[in-house]
Design a protein around this motif. Structure first.
Motif, mmCIF file in Angstrom:
data_model
loop_
_atom_site.group_PDB
_atom_site.id
_atom_site.type_symbol
_atom_site.label_atom_id
_atom_site.label_comp_id
_atom_site.label_asym_id
_atom_site.label_seq_id
_atom_site.Cartn_x
_atom_site.Cartn_y
_atom_site.Cartn_z
ATOM 1 N N GLN A 14 0.839 -1.207 0.000
ATOM 2 C CA GLN A 14 0.000 0.000 0.000
ATOM 3 C C GLN A 14 0.872 1.256 0.000
ATOM 4 N N PRO B 137 -3.471 -11.108 4.253
ATOM 5 C CA PRO B 137 -4.601 -11.581 5.067
ATOM 6 C C PRO B 137 -4.639 -13.087 5.269
ATOM 7 N N TYR C 8 -14.328 -7.587 20.137
ATOM 8 C CA TYR C 8 -12.953 -7.406 19.663
ATOM 9 C C TYR C 8 -12.906 -6.886 18.220
ATOM 10 N N VAL C 9 -13.988 -7.112 17.463
ATOM 11 C CA VAL C 9 -13.978 -6.682 16.058
ATOM 12 C C VAL C 9 -13.836 -5.170 15.900
ATOM 13 N N PHE C 12 -10.569 -3.552 14.542
ATOM 14 C CA PHE C 12 -10.197 -3.484 13.125
ATOM 15 C C PHE C 12 -10.501 -2.115 12.510
ATOM 16 N N SER C 94 -13.650 9.867 6.684
ATOM 17 C CA SER C 94 -14.870 9.189 6.256
ATOM 18 C C SER C 94 -16.104 9.875 6.836
ATOM 19 N N SER C 98 -18.751 11.434 4.304
ATOM 20 C CA SER C 98 -20.074 10.807 4.252
ATOM 21 C C SER C 98 -21.159 11.767 4.716
ATOM 22 N N GLY C 131 -17.868 11.021 -3.110
ATOM 23 C CA GLY C 131 -17.037 12.123 -2.645
ATOM 24 C C GLY C 131 -15.709 11.665 -2.108
ATOM 25 N N LEU D 18 -8.455 -0.140 0.003
ATOM 26 C CA LEU D 18 -8.454 -1.050 1.148
ATOM 27 C C LEU D 18 -7.693 -2.332 0.809
ATOM 28 N N LEU D 19 -7.077 -2.924 1.802
ATOM 29 C CA LEU D 19 -6.251 -4.121 1.627
ATOM 30 C C LEU D 19 -7.018 -5.191 0.850
ATOM 31 N N THR D 22 -9.684 -8.940 1.785
ATOM 32 C CA THR D 22 -10.321 -8.760 3.095
ATOM 33 C C THR D 22 -11.790 -8.381 2.860
ATOM 34 N N ARG D 27 -20.478 0.578 7.317
ATOM 35 C CA ARG D 27 -21.605 0.786 8.227
ATOM 36 C C ARG D 27 -22.019 2.246 8.207
ATOM 37 N N SER D 94 -13.148 5.910 0.343
ATOM 38 C CA SER D 94 -14.053 7.057 0.313
ATOM 39 C C SER D 94 -15.115 6.877 -0.775
ATOM 40 N N VAL D 97 -17.674 4.173 0.576
ATOM 41 C CA VAL D 97 -18.494 4.713 1.663
ATOM 42 C C VAL D 97 -19.453 5.772 1.146
ATOM 43 N N GLY D 131 -20.962 7.381 7.531
ATOM 44 C CA GLY D 131 -20.530 6.004 7.335
ATOM 45 C C GLY D 131 -19.029 5.845 7.403
ATOM 46 N N ARG D 132 -18.599 4.599 7.488
ATOM 47 C CA ARG D 132 -17.170 4.298 7.483
ATOM 48 C C ARG D 132 -16.958 2.877 6.992
ATOM 49 N N VAL D 134 -14.627 -0.705 7.209
ATOM 50 C CA VAL D 134 -13.697 -1.487 8.028
ATOM 51 C C VAL D 134 -13.387 -2.789 7.291
ATOM 52 N N CYS D 135 -12.130 -3.233 7.367
ATOM 53 C CA CYS D 135 -11.727 -4.475 6.708
ATOM 54 C C CYS D 135 -11.642 -5.617 7.703
ATOM 55 N N TYR D 136 -12.145 -6.778 7.324
ATOM 56 C CA TYR D 136 -12.014 -7.980 8.145
ATOM 57 C C TYR D 136 -11.313 -9.074 7.348
ATOM 58 N N PRO D 137 -10.162 -9.538 7.841
ATOM 59 C CA PRO D 137 -9.349 -10.465 7.049
ATOM 60 C C PRO D 137 -9.953 -11.867 6.912
ATOM 61 N N ASN D 141 -13.717 -13.376 11.453
ATOM 62 C CA ASN D 141 -13.797 -11.971 11.843
ATOM 63 C C ASN D 141 -15.092 -11.345 11.325
ATOM 64 N N TYR D 145 -18.212 -9.925 13.438
ATOM 65 C CA TYR D 145 -18.743 -8.573 13.295
ATOM 66 C C TYR D 145 -20.267 -8.611 13.217
#
Lengths: 291, 291, 291, 291
Positions: A14, B137, C8-9, C12, C94, C98, C131, D18-19, D22, D27, D94, D97, D131-132, D134-137, D141, D145
């Motif tokens: 990245q 990952p 725990y999530v 991330f 973000s 947003s 955006g 984003l990676l 993942t 949200r 961005s 989202v 909004g935002r 989030v990455c979950y590998p 995970n 979530y």
């Protein structure tokens, strides 16, 4: 090509280029230097050999990376500043940080025997450093960063000087000395030093009191009336310049000719920056005539 | 406190923690090693002393940072892998990268005279390294990364071995050798080596052909029927575990007891990983009995 | 608590605060507006109703988010500028992006029937916007960004005006018009418009030629001799200020009283900024007396 | 080109991809919905119209963005999940989202009169969302979530149901109800509901108790013996695939044919995922025959 099946993993790299037109500060710190300084019996509160070694390593970093404008060191930390117009390594954070930290470490290990002449040679675990990069958008932010480090140097050195006087000359143990200094102000410490041990803090070595600042030296400029920083903003454009090749060559030559000096000056006050406009403008000054 | 006026500059430090539950690879590369290897007359295409020095430095890095699971090196580059559950330095990228690069550099400089016994001592500009961190990952992504590096090693070494045979034994100049190899496949290069110079590439040293892989050694496991990686996913939870203190201590002890070995093995095939399940599970294996 | 097993999530979530002391520009663009404008028979090259609706939505965004200093819109895009001292939402990218995009979209949909009185009501797929946020460290960078958008507006509008004159009045088809304009300069297009269609481009509506700029209006200031931006740097500190509560209240009141205006002015030249120093200083001006 | 002088400002745009490999969760949350729900007299503790409107807006988002695999909503929040292999918008945070938030907002405003038939029409300030991403590998995970959100739904709904029963039926004021519920466990609240108000919490509407889950519907699969997620890892490669064009077309067709359904199911237990393997595999299932 046979490799293509796995090459997709490059996609996970990245980008980490730092925002253009901001001052980049890379600060490195010794890792576990409390333990390390005990192992090699550093003098307390300041070991001149250790500081001279730090300065030598930092000087070598500046010499190998002409893009660095100025560096400031105290104790086991060193900050290196890239001009906001710098485009070295496309301003990639990890490349800038790792290159500086690696070069610094190489010289630290290499020069060790020169500075610790009588001590034991280095043995594992070896000294090492970690680092990080921070961006500062304005000249004022950058100068405040430098001031922050120098004020920190002053506060710590006054404390340490008094603390170790209480121990080495006053015969206290660490706990007692700590207790005695708790809640004291600068004036109190100055008085303890003077009344108890006849030490005038002002006469302490400049390197201990002010830290070390390293830069390329050109002819000093008579301080004018312009606000510092304001001038800098004018002199160095926010717009990426396309310098002519001959200008780039000329600047490079001037920089190579310039001597890299290690000084122990007040970098908080305007005067330091006013008399050395090349630091903030990013344009080399006039190389002084050899005497 | 007197410092508070400037302390606001700390707000400009931006977090750089790497995504949890991903494998972290820190790769470092020699800076300007073409020039550097010429200065110290490295043997071509491979200088055993230089590679042994790289391995020694990497071994020391692994020894000082027990969180590193495995490392792989070829030429002037080295990759260090942190298990996906690793929380060292809160997974801060700049801290992880700078610490590894600095420690590696320190040992490279320090061990130089041990490996280049008859050569000239190091002199400025000193060797240095840059580095970066990448997150992977899944186990498959990580293994594909490792495979990518080892395939690269093979391709480059076969090319270089042929290229330098054409020059050193065949009396060609660089341009002619390059021209001759343009567009050739592996089979062609193998044939040139064998027919022209009587070299059977298979008999070349393993370190040159496969690179070097470093890890903590435990008792090998009989390969079972489970898919590798699958097992790893089962064995090492995606959820941050709260290990009991005694388990942490036990793991640490096992790791300290384990010997760090430098091998030249095929890390692309499943077998390597199946027989060493501790690499992907992150749980120490059984320390082998001393013979 | 029962939820803790999964909580725990949250680890991330990665921080995305934008660098302090930089100007934040959030630009939004219509998604698939070529198709959308065909569906609702937008007039070409400019549909006054559509532009008025964009301006109304942007005006509402500014009204709901008093932290926005200025906005500039052209075609189906709008840029919103937060002052460099802004700390809204802890400067999280973000959240800023947003919120603006959502608020804008809400008003765009809501106000649609007001502006497209005679047209068909909206039906899926509905118009939407994407955006992004960009940071600009200096006043010059910010003004250059604004100038970039306005120059773009001019170039596109001159092209489109000529292109559609060739089609609507000249009876050409799109391909022929495109071919005719290929490689032409501004002067050429002006001439085509005038000679072929008797259109003096200068007399085109200001909104089409200059786009729309929205800001809080205070009493205009007589342009002085100070360089713009210089003044701004002086007036708005690089250091996070601790404003007194009463000052914050006073500023807020002034902003609420100020009228948000939509204008079609030249924002490239200094005059626009010199006469409205509150835009760059971040300090509200003098609310004009009601006539 | 005339614009080139200012175009350099594009350099300040920083990448935010984003990676890869993942799971991406976007949200969104209602902004200031406590105030908003009071303004429009939402029923407490749950307003069916408001939830149905949220679901309708989310359904439209899924319909316009076929890359979304599953969505889960509760109260004024909605989570949208992109499969780990998704490459929409080059995975730019961005863009992902803002597109989701804008599309959601558009439909929320547009559908408002359909769901709030008898209420007053919307008037400024309009509802909006932030909004935002989030990455979950790993699959675990991601499922954790989703479970986190559903457990949260349960906890909040049980609390709110009891709280509002105490007020609406029990005649308490808010402070008294809050005090009464402080420190209570689930069993306590169930008992209060049953003993005091004859409410069996199990008979409350599923939508209130479980939230809403939206996905494309295919033929359910008989749950097998394979661990969920394991299967998913096997079915969806970690390696970016090059699908044949005809396969892409086929998948697209299957997705378009599939009905998007809104359900109120337990998404914590394996069964939900085992019977709908297309959710984790990213490969469309078998479209059910129309009855």
């Amino acid at each position: 090509m046979a490799n293509s099946k796995f090459e997709y993993v490059k996609q996970f790299e990245q980008p980490d280029s730092l925002l253009p037109n901001t001052w980049i500060v890379v600060r490195l710190d010794g890792r576990g230097f409390t333990k390390f300084s005990t192992k090699y019996a550093f003098e307390k509160p300041n070991d001149k050999r250790a500081l001279d070694l730090m300065n030598a390593a930092a000087r070598s970093v500046m010499s190998e990376l002409p893009d660095i404008t100025i560096a400031y060191g105290v104790s086991d930390e060193y900050s290196f500043v890239f001009h906001k117009s710098c485009t070295l390594f496309e301003r990639r954070a990890s490349k800038l940080v790792s290159t500086i930290v690696s070069t610094f470490t190489a010289y630290y290990i290499h020069h060790w025997p020169t500075y610790f002449v009588d001590g034991p040679p280095l043995s594992p675990p070896l000294p090492s450093f970690d680092g990080r990069a921070v961006c500062y958008p304005s000249v004022q932010n950058l100068r405040d960063y430098m001031s922050w480090r120098q004020v920190d140097c002053h506060i710590n050195n006054l404390y340490n000087t008094t603390f170790w006087a209480l121990i080495n000359q006053g015969g206290m143990d660490g706990t007692a000395a700590e207790l005695m200094l708790k809640g004291t102000f600068s004036a109190d410490k100055n008085e303890i030093l003077f009344k108890k041990f006849g030490i005038n803090y002002n006469n302490e070595p400049e390197m201990f009191k002010k830290g070390s600042v390293i830069f390329r030296n050109y002819e000093l400029v008579e301080p004018g009336t312009k606000r510092v920083g304001e001038e800098a903003e004018e002199m160095s454009s926010a717009v990426p310049e396309v310098k002519s090749k001959s200008q780039v060559e000329k600047d490079k030559k001037a920089r190579t000719k310039a001597k890299i000096v290690v000084e122990h000056l007040d970098i908080i006050r305007d005067e330091f920056w006013e008399r050395r406009p090349w630091l903030l403008s990013g344009k080399p000054g006039k190389v002084p005539k050899e005497p």
